[in-house]
Design an enzyme around this catalytic site. Structure first.
Site, PDB file in Angstrom:
ATOM      1  N   LYS A 560      29.265  44.702  -3.036  1.00  0.00           N
ATOM      2  CA  LYS A 560      28.277  43.579  -3.331  1.00  0.00           C
ATOM      3  C   LYS A 560      28.472  42.670  -2.016  1.00  0.00           C
ATOM      4  O   LYS A 560      29.112  42.707  -1.282  1.00  0.00           O
ATOM      5  CB  LYS A 560      28.560  42.790  -4.396  1.00  0.00           C
ATOM      6  CG  LYS A 560      30.211  42.496  -4.538  1.00  0.00           C
ATOM      7  CD  LYS A 560      30.574  41.889  -5.657  1.00  0.00           C
ATOM      8  CE  LYS A 560      30.753  42.755  -6.981  1.00  0.00           C
ATOM      9  NZ  LYS A 560      29.797  42.774  -8.009  1.00  0.00           N
ATOM     10  N   ARG A 561      27.309  41.688  -1.868  1.00  0.00           N
ATOM     11  CA  ARG A 561      27.489  40.810  -0.858  1.00  0.00           C
ATOM     12  C   ARG A 561      28.831  39.915  -0.772  1.00  0.00           C
ATOM     13  O   ARG A 561      29.429  39.947  -1.652  1.00  0.00           O
ATOM     14  CB  ARG A 561      26.302  40.088  -0.709  1.00  0.00           C
ATOM     15  CG  ARG A 561      24.948  40.408  -0.295  1.00  0.00           C
ATOM     16  CD  ARG A 561      25.147  40.998   1.202  1.00  0.00           C
ATOM     17  NE  ARG A 561      25.278  39.940   2.190  1.00  0.00           N
ATOM     18  CZ  ARG A 561      24.314  39.380   2.587  1.00  0.00           C
ATOM     19  NH1 ARG A 561      22.970  39.848   2.748  1.00  0.00           N
ATOM     20  NH2 ARG A 561      24.491  38.487   3.465  1.00  0.00           N
ATOM     21  N   LYS A 566      32.168  35.612  -5.485  1.00  0.00           N
ATOM     22  CA  LYS A 566      32.459  36.936  -6.323  1.00  0.00           C
ATOM     23  C   LYS A 566      33.832  37.366  -5.985  1.00  0.00           C
ATOM     24  O   LYS A 566      34.108  38.478  -6.719  1.00  0.00           O
ATOM     25  CB  LYS A 566      31.396  37.928  -5.480  1.00  0.00           C
ATOM     26  CG  LYS A 566      29.969  37.805  -5.506  1.00  0.00           C
ATOM     27  CD  LYS A 566      29.241  38.541  -4.605  1.00  0.00           C
ATOM     28  CE  LYS A 566      27.671  38.360  -4.703  1.00  0.00           C
ATOM     29  NZ  LYS A 566      26.999  38.643  -5.823  1.00  0.00           N
ATOM     30  N   THR A 670      23.726  43.278 -10.878  1.00  0.00           N
ATOM     31  CA  THR A 670      22.615  44.575 -11.239  1.00  0.00           C
ATOM     32  C   THR A 670      23.689  45.715 -10.810  1.00  0.00           C
ATOM     33  O   THR A 670      23.599  46.932 -11.381  1.00  0.00           O
ATOM     34  CB  THR A 670      21.424  44.363 -10.407  1.00  0.00           C
ATOM     35  OG1 THR A 670      21.739  44.216  -9.035  1.00  0.00           O
ATOM     36  CG2 THR A 670      20.459  43.511 -11.125  1.00  0.00           C
ATOM     37  N   LYS A 674      24.540  49.551 -12.584  1.00  0.00           N
ATOM     38  CA  LYS A 674      24.506  50.882 -11.752  1.00  0.00           C
ATOM     39  C   LYS A 674      25.768  51.851 -12.514  1.00  0.00           C
ATOM     40  O   LYS A 674      25.679  52.976 -12.515  1.00  0.00           O
ATOM     41  CB  LYS A 674      24.287  50.769 -10.453  1.00  0.00           C
ATOM     42  CG  LYS A 674      22.616  50.134 -10.134  1.00  0.00           C
ATOM     43  CD  LYS A 674      22.729  49.640  -8.740  1.00  0.00           C
ATOM     44  CE  LYS A 674      21.267  48.583  -8.560  1.00  0.00           C
ATOM     45  NZ  LYS A 674      21.322  47.960  -7.455  1.00  0.00           N
TER      46      LYS A 674
HETATM   47  C1  26V Z   1      23.729  32.795  -2.759  1.00  0.00           C
HETATM   48  C2  26V Z   1      24.423  31.770  -2.204  1.00  0.00           C
HETATM   49  C3  26V Z   1      25.839  31.656  -2.349  1.00  0.00           C
HETATM   50  C4  26V Z   1      26.734  30.811  -1.648  1.00  0.00           C
HETATM   51  C5  26V Z   1      25.938  29.708  -0.851  1.00  0.00           C
HETATM   52  C6  26V Z   1      24.488  29.929  -0.649  1.00  0.00           C
HETATM   53  C7  26V Z   1      23.804  30.822  -1.210  1.00  0.00           C
HETATM   54  C8  26V Z   1      22.359  30.967  -1.043  1.00  0.00           C
HETATM   55  C9  26V Z   1      21.794  32.025  -1.824  1.00  0.00           C
HETATM   56  C10 26V Z   1      22.307  33.005  -2.695  1.00  0.00           C
HETATM   57  C11 26V Z   1      21.589  33.870  -3.317  1.00  0.00           C
HETATM   58  C12 26V Z   1      20.785  33.416  -4.620  1.00  0.00           C
HETATM   59  C13 26V Z   1      19.641  34.392  -4.786  1.00  0.00           C
HETATM   60  C14 26V Z   1      20.360  35.688  -5.447  1.00  0.00           C
HETATM   61  O1  26V Z   1      20.360  36.703  -4.667  1.00  0.00           O
HETATM   62  N1  26V Z   1      20.762  35.895  -6.666  1.00  0.00           N
HETATM   63  C15 26V Z   1      21.122  37.231  -7.047  1.00  0.00           C
HETATM   64  O2  26V Z   1      20.247  37.724  -7.799  1.00  0.00           O
HETATM   65  C16 26V Z   1      20.120  38.829  -8.442  1.00  0.00           C
HETATM   66  C17 26V Z   1      19.091  39.453  -9.278  1.00  0.00           C
HETATM   67  O3  26V Z   1      18.660  38.669 -10.114  1.00  0.00           O
HETATM   68  C18 26V Z   1      21.528  38.577  -9.393  1.00  0.00           C
HETATM   69  O4  26V Z   1      21.710  39.784 -10.118  1.00  0.00           O
HETATM   70  C19 26V Z   1      22.749  38.127  -8.903  1.00  0.00           C
HETATM   71  O5  26V Z   1      23.660  37.665  -9.629  1.00  0.00           O
HETATM   72  C20 26V Z   1      22.414  36.838  -7.971  1.00  0.00           C
HETATM   73  O6  26V Z   1      23.386  36.292  -7.448  1.00  0.00           O
END
Ligand code: 26V
Length: 827
Positions: A560-561, A566, A670, A674
């Site tokens: 994962k990222r 996480k 997600t 998987k």
């Molecule tokens: C994450 C973070 C984390 C740390 C600081 C800033 C920052 C900015 C953006 C994000 C990503 C948010 C959007 C995202 O990718 N969410 C992911 O969406 C997936 C599909 O719904 C979901 O399965 C993941 O749990 C969710 O992190």
């Protein structure tokens, strides 16, 4: 003219569905498309010819689907997403057309291996992680369900960077996915759309004496659409994904060029084309990026224009727009579409404000994908006003009207108004995009049950009180076509043998496998599939990275990222602790099942702590793998550049799936779905969709550990002191001390000092608080794994009970709860 053409449309026919038909077509593509003979063709020539041949089999279906959608005048979904992580296209197209065997045989008759050509494809990595992959799963499902949908997004010239490791540290390389040819895209430069930026606004009185506003922009760019096929699974449908690429409006300014200022002439072009140049990998610092706001407006302005001018009939009455379209906002990235539609209706079509707002509010729905406050986008008013002055005015007006309504419902409640305002005043005057989306959207949804609950209670509590019915949940899903059929052909065959065909489009049917968990012969076959998939992974890693996997070990995977929430660090502490206990003589390495710990993760290039963590994993891996005292018992592998393609080989081989985010932080996840669908057991916290996975597969087939969200909340409120866990837990202390000692950095104590000191003094994500519970859960994993038959039984039940996590089900939920659209009738 148009009439004539419509009447004389000859049916487009697919090439012959036979080995001979395919070979003929393939050779034709090689000769006339690539301009080479078979003898002289490179692997890339062969791959491109193959891709073009395969897409011909989809072409008739595509044209027919588009025609039928037009004729039916059905309601369409316009999925607006800044990211699509599509994965390789070739295999998906072969599966959708049921051509794999024909192609394999045809190529073999020419002395070519299909697998070699497969490997030639560079996946379009036009996304960061879960959010982009979800968009790709959703468009796959809608095509398979015959639901009219256009996916809109950006054709980034450079997608997510290619990750390499230098001395264990991440180094980013440009992703050059387009350099060897892009056979899956169809550019339409003639259909380019102009998008404006900057300038100012002015008032004027129109011919009817009405006061109006117009935007006088300062500069513009062209959006060129590139169409991609989104094939449904063996259903004769192909939907469209339309990605926009930015071009300068004038290729270069001839006058400047003639005066010899060549550099100035190309500068304008470069500036414009920068807009779709790179995907933002900076999800650690989402704010303050002007170019990112340009990207967002660019793609939604193109998309709305495209839908209104090209998809809808010329005489369409826009008052009926909500009957024909729902714009689904994938997170806040496309939310600027709201004021854009208002601008078109009010300024261009000259509607009344209220009339325009009534239509707009029915055309949008918003999906939130996070719980982290720092991940909620806000745009400084100064920046938005400079780039999109008219849109800012429209946002102000939306906000004024909205707050006036709130004030009526809650007279005198100033604080509430301030909390709910779309415009934040501190620390900087800015637009809260999630609030704008919530005010404008007909529906707002979270992506897993727990997430939707927390969204209502914690992120948007005032809004959910104000509009309780606006909020809903749609738990995410993944496409079984790519993540079971394509990624795990051996399991797919076993399932079809067991329950017959049809499950790939009706995944709940996997339940029919449940009784087979008690069938010893079936369990044997299931284990053979896992063993086969491990060998396949082993061969890939050997070829790709020179990594050798030990023969018979539990495969424990965390992919994962890389983000602190996480908690990859928790996983590292587990490994270091095992290592430390073995070399100190406390733990007999032969007393635990041999394990391979596999990681895959990219860190945002500007996210220091995440990059350090990558280095730590690699350095721990190097020491552990080289130490004869743990040889055979513990192995750490971290293949670089984790992407969709690697996931397709890694996930089917896994025994254990690590989903260990701090409770209340992972919106859904997600990857967790998987893994379960491919027969891995989950060790996980009570977070995101883990909650639903555990409910469905059963407690006894899931390793739950850690604080639950209310406990996290209480602990943080009471004051969390990570150092007390360090002081009170000797196992934890020894693991941290070993890292602090420089043992994994050739004795240098400074390299990982920031990680150690962060854990001891800050630990925002409560790694130390969950450490012991995690170790205890891992002991339960070891014990369970020793009972091979019971473990296999659990693995089979994970597969059988995870049908709910199909993205088809998620799409039906969107249709029922949000879109109210319909599939096109079968032929
Ligand atoms: C994450 C973070 C984390 C740390 C600081 C800033 C920052 C900015 C953006 C994000 C990503 C948010 C959007 C995202 O990718 N969410 C992911 O969406 C997936 C599909 O719904 C979901 O399965 C993941 O749990 C969710 O992190």
């Amino acid at each position: 003219m148009t009439e004539n053409r419509a009447n004389s449309t000859a049916p487009v026919t697919a090439p012959q569905h036979s080995v001979e038909g395919f070979v003929k077509e393939f050779l034709r593509e090689l000769h006339f498309g690539q301009g080479v003979t078979l003898e002289r063709a490179s692997v890339n020539d062969e791959y491109l010819a193959l891709a073009r041949t395969v897409r011909e089999y989809l072409m008739a279906r595509w044209l027919e689907t588009v025609r039928r959608q037009r004729d039916a005048q059905a309601k369409s979904v316009a999925y607006l997403s800044a990211e699509y992580l599509l994965g390789r296209q070739l295999d998906n197209a072969l599966i959708a057309t049921d051509m794999t065997e024909i192609v394999e045989e045809g190529l073999a008759s020419l002395g070519i291996e299909l697998s070699t050509l497969r490997e030639q494809e560079v996946e379009p990595g036009l996304g960061n992680g879960g959010l982009g992959r979800l968009a790709a799963c959703f468009v796959d499902s809608l095509a398979t369900m015959s639901v009219p949908c256009i996916g809109y997004g950006i054709r980034y010239e450079y997608g997510i960077f290619r990750q390499t490791f230098v001395d264990g540290f991440q180094v980013e390389q440009a992703d050059t996915w387009l350099t060897l040819g892009a056979p899956w895209e169809f550019p339409h430069p003639e259909a380019a759309v102009t998008v404006h930026f900057g300038g100012s606004t002015e008032r004027y009185t129109d011919d009817d004496g009405v006061e109006r506003t117009r935007w006088v922009p300062a500069w513009d760019v062209l959006g060129v659409p590139y169409n991609y096929m989104v094939p449904g699974y063996q259903n004769g449908r192909v939907n469209t994904l339309r990605l926009w690429s930015a071009r300068a409006t004038k290729a270069f300014d001839l006058a400047i060029f003639n005066s010899g200022e060549y550099v100035d002439a190309v500068r304008a072009q470069t500036f414009a084309e920068n807009i779709s140049k790179v995907l933002y990998p900076e999800d650690s610092t989402p704010q303050g990026k002007e170019l990112r706001l340009q990207q967002q407006y660019f793609f939604v302005a193109c998309s709305i224009r495209d839908f209104v001018d090209n998809v809808l009939p010329a005489d369409f009455d826009l008052h009926n727009l909500p009957d024909r379209i729902i714009f689904q906002l994938n997170d806040t990235h496309p939310v600027i579409a709201v004021p854009e539609l208002m601008r078109i209706l009010v300024d261009e079509k000259k509607w009344d404000w209220d009339e325009a707002w009534a239509v707009t509010q029915k055309c949008f729905a918003y999906t939130c994908h996070t719980l982290l406050p720092e991940a909620l986008e806000v745009w400084p008013v100064a920046l938005l006003g400079k780039l999109l002055p008219r849109h800012l005015e429209i946002i102000y007006r939306i906000n004024d009207d909205f707050l006036a309504e709130v004030a009526q419902r809650y007279p005198g409640d100033e604080l509430r108004l301030r909390r709910m305002s779309i415009i934040a005043e501190y620390p900087e005057r800015s637009v809260r995009m999630a609030f704008l989306a919530t005010v404008a959207g007909a529906k707002v949804n979270g992506v897993a049950a727990l997430h939707s609950q927390l969204l209502r209670d914690k992120v948007l509590p005032d809004f959910s009180e104000y509009w309780p019915d606006k909020f809903t949940n749609v738990t995410n899903g993944v496409t079984p076509r790519r993540f079971v059929r394509l990624a795990n052909p051996a399991l797919s065959e076993l399932i079809t043998d067991a329950i017959g065909p049809g499950w790939l489009t009706d995944l709940a049917r996997l339940r029919e496998m449940e009784p087979l968990a008690d069938d010893a012969e079936f369990r044997e076959k299931f284990r053979a599939v896992k063993a086969h998939n491990k060998q396949r992974l082993s061969a890939l890693l050997q070829r790709r990275d020179g990594i050798t996997l030990p023969g018979d070990a539990m495969l424990d995977v965390m992919v994962k990222r890389l983000h602190e929430y996480k908690r990859q660090t928790l996983k590292v502490l587990h490994i270091v602790s095992l290592y430390e206990r073995i070399i100190s003589g406390e733990l007999d390495p032969t007393s635990i099942p041999p394990r391979v710990f596999a990681f895959g993760a990219k860190a945002a290039p500007g996210y220091k702590m995440a990059k350090q963590t990558i280095a730590l994993i690699n350095h721990v891996g190097r020491v552990v793998n080289d130490d004869p005292r743990v040889k055979g018992a513990l192995t750490v592998v971290f293949p670089p550049n984790y992407n969709v393609t690697l996931a397709e080989t890694l996930i089917p081989a896994a025994d254990l799936s690590e989903q260990i985010s701090l409770a209340g932080k992972e919106a859904s996840g997600t990857g967790n779905m998987k893994f379960a669908l491919n027969g891995a057991l989950t060790i996980g916290t009570d977070d995101g969709a883990n909650v639903e996975i555990r409910e469905l597969v059963g407690d006894e087939n899931f390793f739950l550990f850690g604080l639950v969200e209310p406990e996290v909340d209480a602990l943080v409120t009471a004051g969390y002191h990570p150092s007390s866990y360090y002081e009170e837990n000797p196992t934890l202390r020894r693991a941290i001390d070993r890292i602090a000692s420089g043992a994994f950095a050739g004795g240098d104590r400074t390299v990982f000092e920031p990680i150690v000191s962060n854990l001891l003094h800050e630990d925002r994500f409560l790694v130390l608080a969950d450490f012991q519970a995690y170790l205890d859960a891992q002991d339960r994993v070891d014990a369970a794994y020793r009972d091979t038959e019971a473990w296999t039984r659990s693995a089979i039940l994970n597969v059988a009970r995870s049908g709910y996590f199909s993205s088809d089900r998620a799409m039906w939920d969107y249709i029922d709860r949000i879109w109210h659209s319909q599939p096109l009738a079968a032929r």
